[in-house]
Write an enzyme that holds these catalytic residues in place. Structure first.
Site, mmCIF file in Angstrom:
data_model
loop_
_atom_site.group_PDB
_atom_site.id
_atom_site.type_symbol
_atom_site.label_atom_id
_atom_site.label_comp_id
_atom_site.label_asym_id
_atom_site.label_seq_id
_atom_site.Cartn_x
_atom_site.Cartn_y
_atom_site.Cartn_z
ATOM 1 N N VAL A 7 0.851 -1.194 0.000
ATOM 2 C CA VAL A 7 0.000 0.000 0.000
ATOM 3 C C VAL A 7 0.884 1.240 0.000
ATOM 4 O O VAL A 7 1.819 1.350 0.792
ATOM 5 C CB VAL A 7 -0.909 0.023 1.254
ATOM 6 C CG1 VAL A 7 -1.856 1.212 1.212
ATOM 7 C CG2 VAL A 7 -1.689 -1.279 1.390
ATOM 8 N N CYS A 8 0.571 2.148 -0.905
ATOM 9 C CA CYS A 8 1.263 3.441 -0.914
ATOM 10 C C CYS A 8 0.235 4.536 -1.163
ATOM 11 O O CYS A 8 -0.962 4.263 -1.221
ATOM 12 C CB CYS A 8 2.399 3.474 -1.925
ATOM 13 S SG CYS A 8 1.899 3.473 -3.639
ATOM 14 N N ASP A 9 0.700 5.740 -1.296
ATOM 15 C CA ASP A 9 -0.214 6.874 -1.411
ATOM 16 C C ASP A 9 -1.152 6.723 -2.611
ATOM 17 O O ASP A 9 -2.364 6.812 -2.472
ATOM 18 C CB ASP A 9 0.561 8.178 -1.479
ATOM 19 C CG ASP A 9 -0.316 9.384 -1.229
ATOM 20 O OD1 ASP A 9 -1.323 9.254 -0.513
ATOM 21 O OD2 ASP A 9 0.014 10.468 -1.738
#
Length: 103
Positions: A7-9
């Site tokens: 998960v990232c921005d």
């Protein structure tokens, strides 16, 4: 089959790490589905995976994400910053597998 969510921005900066992890899993003969999603998609996506790893750039969201993960009986952690920065897919794969084994 191990199912690992990164998960990232926006779900884009982890795409290279996904490829590195897939290569490491293939080399080791590990069947794994590794996917990158944005933090906005995390709430619904986490239920489909064995474990979630947050990119270092959104480490500040860990407490919020832990609540959601625990509601789905899933493990979550932040990707080791050095492993992420140097794109060590094998190290991040090890981190994810260790979390899965803890469950």
């Amino acid at each position: 089959m191990k199912k690992i969510l990164l998960v990232c921005d926006l779900g884009m900066s982890t795409s290279l790490m996904v490829k590195k992890m897939q290569e490491a899993a293939k080399t080791r003969g590990i069947e794994a589905e590794i996917c990158a999603k944005s933090i906005r998609d995390y709430k619904t996506a986490v239920a489909e995976f064995d474990v979630a790893l947050l990119g270092p750039q959104i480490r500040y969201k860990l407490a919020e994400c832990e609540k959601i993960a625990h509601a789905h009986n899933k493990k979550i952690a932040c990707i080791d910053m050095m492993a992420y920065g140097t794109m060590k897919g094998d190290k991040v794969l090890d981190q994810a597998l260790a979390l899965i084994e803890e469950a």
